[in-house]
Scaffold this active site. Structure first.
Site, PDB file in Angstrom:
ATOM      1  N   ASP A 169       0.769  -1.234   0.000  1.00 61.53           N
ATOM      2  CA  ASP A 169       0.000   0.000   0.000  1.00 61.53           C
ATOM      3  C   ASP A 169       0.805   1.293   0.000  1.00 61.53           C
ATOM      4  OD1 ASP A 169      -1.477  -2.212   0.695  1.00 61.53           O
ATOM      5  OD2 ASP A 169      -2.733  -1.163   2.139  1.00 61.53           O
ATOM      6  N   GLU A 400       3.888  -8.219  11.936  1.00 56.77           N
ATOM      7  CA  GLU A 400       3.398  -7.867  10.601  1.00 56.77           C
ATOM      8  C   GLU A 400       4.581  -7.601   9.653  1.00 56.77           C
ATOM      9  OE1 GLU A 400       0.850  -4.480  10.781  1.00 56.77           O
ATOM     10  OE2 GLU A 400       0.136  -4.692   8.714  1.00 56.77           O
TER      11      GLU A 400
HETATM   12  C1  2M8 Z   1      -2.420  -3.657   4.810  1.00 61.18           C
HETATM   13  O1  2M8 Z   1      -3.420  -2.925   4.138  1.00 61.18           O
HETATM   14  C2  2M8 Z   1      -4.632  -2.462   4.746  1.00 61.18           C
HETATM   15  C3  2M8 Z   1      -5.519  -1.987   3.630  1.00 61.18           C
HETATM   16  O2  2M8 Z   1      -5.772  -3.064   2.749  1.00 61.18           O
HETATM   17  C4  2M8 Z   1      -4.406  -1.361   5.748  1.00 61.18           C
HETATM   18  O3  2M8 Z   1      -3.295  -0.847   5.881  1.00 61.18           O
HETATM   19  O4  2M8 Z   1      -5.358  -0.990   6.449  1.00 61.18           O
HETATM   20  C5  2M8 Z   1      -1.459  -4.181   3.730  1.00 61.18           C
HETATM   21  O5  2M8 Z   1      -0.280  -4.676   4.292  1.00 61.18           O
HETATM   22  C6  2M8 Z   1      -2.158  -5.250   2.883  1.00 61.18           C
HETATM   23  O6  2M8 Z   1      -1.269  -5.836   1.967  1.00 61.18           O
HETATM   24  C7  2M8 Z   1      -2.776  -6.323   3.782  1.00 61.18           C
HETATM   25  O7  2M8 Z   1      -3.515  -7.211   2.983  1.00 61.18           O
HETATM   26  C8  2M8 Z   1      -3.663  -5.717   4.866  1.00 61.18           C
HETATM   27  C9  2M8 Z   1      -4.149  -6.751   5.887  1.00 61.18           C
HETATM   28  O8  2M8 Z   1      -3.070  -7.497   6.354  1.00 61.18           O
HETATM   29  O9  2M8 Z   1      -2.956  -4.706   5.581  1.00 61.18           O
END
Ligand code: 2M8
Length: 438
Positions: A169, A400
């Site tokens: 992102d 994470e």
């Molecule tokens: C992160 O993205 C979400 C939005 O999709 C966020 O930051 O709120 C990213 O690391 C994405 O790749 C991942 O799928 C998600 C959930 O782990 O978190």
């Protein structure tokens, strides 16, 4: 201390809802698309029935167009626990969207690889064959959506219309496009929920977040109509996304064979993506893959992990493969830090060791890179990545993401895909699980 294998199992069990695995209970309390695929790869090692349930439940959120949304919202969770939530996306009023609220954007199509891994973990059972038979048409329609509706540049690649669609992102890859087209653009009112549990300096800046909201609300307000995308401000052909799609078509070819169906259309699709990838996203001056701004044709300048993932493409020329490997081994990536692979090149001015997707090492992209290196016969690189990944988790827990320089854990704790892919690393590399302390 618990063994790493059992500790990973505990994380997955703790995040299991009965039908899906939450990426992390506090930070991401819903079902995410590519997380679900990664998580099923881990579940396949532990309990193939859960891997099947995970993927089936994700595809229950698929739209009639074939779109597999980035998030399937959990109705048991406070709709304001995560922003943007169901009230923001308002998908239930969209024709062809499921009754369960979802988001309206997508994520990288890892699902066919996950479905194949799930089947191969339990190839003798009827349940496994039934699962594959049920999922195959859904995978076809998902890839069909990407290839038909997202080929906005008309060059044979699937474009993403939001940084969140890349999965990476906050990567510096998008800075140029966001800064130029969104700038100080006005967003509707919102409260960031992503800063509640995580250090602000590890998350996107407010300016970046505002740009995300502006783009997402614009797409929503056009009814998620892809034919309107020509007035969209963010249209990018990303090498990671398209390499994963190419690989997914090859996995579908294998699935078709297992089901006694014709694999050739999938191979032809993969070939087409290969051709487009090397003609549109190979930067022959920098000798690496880059993301392309479809509006201007400009290629991104910062080397990132996405510059390397097209190693998944089995038809790269020898020269391209050597250049990708050279970059992977260089001081910018594996050769420059204790805990590779950093998500952004270490010497780039954009590198930030702490901030989400701008430098940290992630187990998900490590797993993709390890898969690519293994398939390309780059065993030394595959070994470096697998060892670094296991060591990171062993030292700092199932985080994470991680600081590539000192291995410190960052972002959420008890993170599902980190646990799931650790199981796959342990099982595939034969590391004795009774000596790897967690
Ligand atoms: C992160 O993205 C979400 C939005 O999709 C966020 O930051 O709120 C990213 O690391 C994405 O790749 C991942 O799928 C998600 C959930 O782990 O978190």
């Amino acid at each position: 201390m618990k063994h790493l294998w059992h500790a990973a199992e505990d994380v997955l069990n703790a995040n299991w809802t009965g039908g899906a695995t939450l990426p992390s209970r506090r930070q991401y309390p819903h079902q995410w698309s590519w997380d679900s695929a990664f998580n099923s790869i881990g579940w396949a090692r532990l309990a193939p029935d859960r891997a099947r349930t995970e993927l089936r439940s994700l595809f229950e959120g698929q739209w009639a167009s074939g779109r597999v949304p980035q998030i399937i919202f959990n109705p048991d969770v406070d709709p304001h626990a995560y922003f943007p939530g169901p009230d923001f996306w308002r998908t239930t009023t969209i024709a062809g969207a499921p009754p369960t609220p979802t988001s309206g954007i997508v994520q990288p199509p890892i699902h066919a690889r996950a479905a194949l891994a799930t089947y191969l973990a339990d190839p003798q059972s009827d349940a496994s064959m039934d699962f594959l038979r049920a999922l195959y048409p859904r995978l076809r329609s998902w890839h069909g959506y990407l290839r038909q509706h997202r080929d906005i540049g008309a060059g044979g690649l699937a474009a993403i219309v939001h940084p969140w669609e890349s999965g990476l992102d906050n990567s510096p890859l998008w800075d140029h496009v966001l800064g130029k087209r969104i700038g100080d653009g006005q967003a509707e009112d919102y409260i960031r929920r992503d800063l509640t549990h995580i250090d602000t300096s590890h998350r996107p800046t407010d300016a970046d977040y505002r740009a995300y909201v502006v783009l997402a609300s614009h797409y929503r307000d056009t009814g998620y109509r892809d034919e309107k995308l020509n007035d969209h401000r963010f249209i990018v052909e990303d090498p990671l996304f398209n390499a994963v799609l190419l690989d997914a078509e090859l996995c579908c070819a294998r699935i078709a064979e297992l089901l006694g169906q014709d694999p050739r259309p999938h191979r032809a699709a993969a070939r087409g993506i290969h051709h487009a990838l090397v003609t549109r996203l190979w930067d022959s001056e920098a000798n690496r893959f880059a993301a392309r701004d479809v509006r201007t044709g400009a290629l991104s300048q910062t080397p990132t992990i996405g510059s390397l993932i097209p190693l998944l493409d089995p038809w790269l020329t020898q020269q391209m493969r050597e250049q990708v490997l050279r970059l992977a081994y260089s001081e910018e990536f594996a050769g420059g830090c204790e805990y590779p692979m950093p998500s952004t090149a270490l010497r780039s001015p954009d590198f930030d060791r702490y901030r989400y997707w701008r430098g940290p090492t992630w187990i998900s992209t490590n797993w993709l890179m390890w898969t690519a290196a293994t398939a390309a016969g780059a065993d030394e690189l595959a070994g470096i990545i697998a060892r670094a990944s296991i060591e990171l988790v062993d030292r700092a827990g199932f985080r994470e993401y991680y600081d590539p320089l000192d291995g410190a854990g960052l972002g959420s704790d008890l993170f599902s895909w980190t646990a799931a892919l650790t199981l796959d690393f342990l099982a595939s590399t034969g590391v004795p699980t009774d000596t790897a302390a967690g």
